[in-house]
Scaffold this motif. Sequence first.
Motif, mmCIF file in Angstrom:
data_model
loop_
_atom_site.group_PDB
_atom_site.id
_atom_site.type_symbol
_atom_site.label_atom_id
_atom_site.label_comp_id
_atom_site.label_asym_id
_atom_site.label_seq_id
_atom_site.Cartn_x
_atom_site.Cartn_y
_atom_site.Cartn_z
ATOM 1 N N ALA A 20 5.305 12.304 -16.489
ATOM 2 C CA ALA A 20 6.224 11.209 -16.219
ATOM 3 C C ALA A 20 5.386 9.907 -15.834
ATOM 4 O O ALA A 20 4.526 9.978 -14.943
ATOM 5 N N ASP A 21 5.963 8.699 -16.276
ATOM 6 C CA ASP A 21 5.465 7.482 -15.806
ATOM 7 C C ASP A 21 6.221 7.269 -14.246
ATOM 8 O O ASP A 21 7.555 7.529 -14.382
ATOM 9 N N PHE A 22 5.496 6.551 -13.584
ATOM 10 C CA PHE A 22 5.994 6.182 -12.436
ATOM 11 C C PHE A 22 5.310 5.111 -11.513
ATOM 12 O O PHE A 22 4.270 4.794 -12.010
ATOM 13 N N LYS A 23 6.318 4.187 -10.423
ATOM 14 C CA LYS A 23 5.609 3.282 -9.710
ATOM 15 C C LYS A 23 6.407 3.430 -8.549
ATOM 16 O O LYS A 23 7.670 3.764 -8.548
ATOM 17 N N VAL A 24 5.632 2.948 -7.462
ATOM 18 C CA VAL A 24 6.444 2.552 -6.331
ATOM 19 C C VAL A 24 6.295 1.216 -5.992
ATOM 20 O O VAL A 24 5.205 0.603 -5.827
ATOM 21 N N SER A 25 7.369 0.617 -5.579
ATOM 22 C CA SER A 25 7.636 -0.878 -5.211
ATOM 23 C C SER A 25 7.978 -1.134 -3.718
ATOM 24 O O SER A 25 9.165 -0.592 -3.563
ATOM 25 N N ILE A 26 7.330 -1.467 -2.902
ATOM 26 C CA ILE A 26 7.771 -1.740 -1.587
ATOM 27 C C ILE A 26 7.748 -3.287 -1.356
ATOM 28 O O ILE A 26 6.536 -3.836 -1.371
ATOM 29 N N GLY A 28 8.525 -5.669 -3.181
ATOM 30 C CA GLY A 28 7.885 -6.358 -4.474
ATOM 31 C C GLY A 28 6.296 -6.238 -4.528
ATOM 32 O O GLY A 28 5.779 -6.749 -5.605
ATOM 33 N N ASN A 29 5.738 -5.337 -4.006
ATOM 34 C CA ASN A 29 4.507 -5.046 -4.046
ATOM 35 C C ASN A 29 4.344 -3.576 -4.530
ATOM 36 O O ASN A 29 4.960 -2.468 -3.684
ATOM 37 N N PHE A 30 3.224 -3.263 -5.540
ATOM 38 C CA PHE A 30 3.404 -1.936 -6.018
ATOM 39 C C PHE A 30 2.481 -1.047 -5.211
ATOM 40 O O PHE A 30 1.211 -1.785 -4.738
ATOM 41 N N VAL A 31 2.443 0.002 -4.990
ATOM 42 C CA VAL A 31 1.518 0.998 -4.057
ATOM 43 C C VAL A 31 0.443 1.378 -5.191
ATOM 44 O O VAL A 31 0.746 1.647 -6.366
ATOM 45 N N ASP A 32 -0.747 1.025 -4.756
ATOM 46 C CA ASP A 32 -1.955 1.322 -5.498
ATOM 47 C C ASP A 32 -2.292 2.755 -5.652
ATOM 48 O O ASP A 32 -2.749 3.426 -4.540
ATOM 49 N N PHE A 33 -2.030 3.665 -6.622
ATOM 50 C CA PHE A 33 -2.304 4.973 -6.520
ATOM 51 C C PHE A 33 -3.680 5.320 -7.240
ATOM 52 O O PHE A 33 -4.234 6.538 -7.656
ATOM 53 N N ASN A 34 -4.536 4.315 -7.645
ATOM 54 C CA ASN A 34 -5.634 4.371 -8.514
ATOM 55 C C ASN A 34 -6.809 4.738 -7.290
ATOM 56 O O ASN A 34 -7.671 3.647 -7.350
ATOM 57 N N LYS A 35 -6.629 5.782 -6.577
ATOM 58 C CA LYS A 35 -7.734 6.081 -5.695
ATOM 59 C C LYS A 35 -8.169 7.427 -5.793
ATOM 60 O O LYS A 35 -7.348 8.284 -6.102
ATOM 61 N N LEU A 36 -9.256 7.818 -5.268
ATOM 62 C CA LEU A 36 -9.819 9.268 -5.492
ATOM 63 C C LEU A 36 -8.911 10.079 -4.714
ATOM 64 O O LEU A 36 -8.615 11.227 -5.166
ATOM 65 N N GLN A 37 -8.368 9.580 -3.555
ATOM 66 C CA GLN A 37 -7.728 10.569 -2.604
ATOM 67 C C GLN A 37 -6.387 11.129 -3.216
ATOM 68 O O GLN A 37 -5.797 12.108 -2.773
ATOM 69 N N ASN A 58 -0.466 5.783 -13.362
ATOM 70 C CA ASN A 58 0.576 5.480 -13.807
ATOM 71 C C ASN A 58 1.651 6.739 -14.335
ATOM 72 O O ASN A 58 2.805 6.835 -14.433
ATOM 73 N N VAL A 59 0.820 7.805 -14.237
ATOM 74 C CA VAL A 59 1.238 9.219 -14.662
ATOM 75 C C VAL A 59 1.283 10.521 -13.709
ATOM 76 O O VAL A 59 0.123 10.668 -13.479
ATOM 77 N N LEU A 60 2.289 11.030 -13.618
ATOM 78 C CA LEU A 60 2.330 12.216 -12.880
ATOM 79 C C LEU A 60 2.486 13.463 -13.719
ATOM 80 O O LEU A 60 3.066 13.291 -14.744
ATOM 81 N N LEU A 137 11.667 -2.907 -13.416
ATOM 82 C CA LEU A 137 11.920 -1.815 -14.268
ATOM 83 C C LEU A 137 11.127 -1.535 -15.313
ATOM 84 O O LEU A 137 10.515 -0.601 -15.800
ATOM 85 N N ASN A 138 10.839 -2.963 -16.125
ATOM 86 C CA ASN A 138 10.001 -2.885 -17.360
ATOM 87 C C ASN A 138 8.599 -2.697 -17.186
ATOM 88 O O ASN A 138 7.940 -2.390 -18.010
ATOM 89 N N SER A 139 8.079 -2.707 -15.825
ATOM 90 C CA SER A 139 6.679 -2.709 -15.432
ATOM 91 C C SER A 139 6.312 -1.291 -15.584
ATOM 92 O O SER A 139 4.886 -1.008 -15.514
ATOM 93 N N ILE A 140 7.159 -0.352 -15.688
ATOM 94 C CA ILE A 140 6.732 1.127 -15.597
ATOM 95 C C ILE A 140 6.139 1.299 -17.010
ATOM 96 O O ILE A 140 6.466 1.123 -17.955
ATOM 97 N N THR A 141 5.029 1.913 -17.037
ATOM 98 C CA THR A 141 4.340 2.143 -18.378
ATOM 99 C C THR A 141 4.954 3.059 -19.203
ATOM 100 O O THR A 141 5.801 4.031 -18.827
ATOM 101 N N SER A 142 4.353 3.531 -20.302
ATOM 102 C CA SER A 142 4.924 4.256 -21.272
ATOM 103 C C SER A 142 3.650 5.131 -21.950
ATOM 104 O O SER A 142 3.553 5.380 -22.815
#
Length: 175
Positions: A20-26, A28-37, A58-60, A137-142
Amino acid sequence: TLFLIGCTTPLEPQTVHWHADFKVSIDGNFVDFNKLQYMTTPYVHLSERTHMHDFNPNVLHVHQTGVTLSEFFESIGMEFSENCFDANTGRYCNSPTHKLRLYVNEKPNSQMENYEPKDLDKILIYFDTVEPPQEILNSITSQACIYSLKCAPPEGFVIPNESCSADQPCTVDGK
């Protein structure tokens, strides 16, 4: 005579391979999940049932039925509930001015932390004063369709050979 009404036996989790594609917006700012942790790697297994890998924020990945968004976020050290999203950057809770919302495939979803991601879902967790604009909503990847082998990957993209189950630790490309 004994009548059993509403009594059901929970189904055993089934092995799946959903993305599933996903994003978290707080605010107006997206949470950065591109981290090793936040990533499952050949050397660190955060969860066999649900995780992210390949440094794709972007993908879980879901490997068993019954996995909830709450379980996914717990596996990466965060908390998601009906009223709050607790990220490493702070705790964001419903208030008179801000509201935490869940959107699945561009529609509001009241299941919040209990939502079970399905293959090819587009999930947005949104915390702000207003409804999300269409551009959010459109910023969520495919990209989920690439991992689910339901669309062609971009040129040069190599889909890793992923193997996971609740009984077997995750391996990516055999590591």
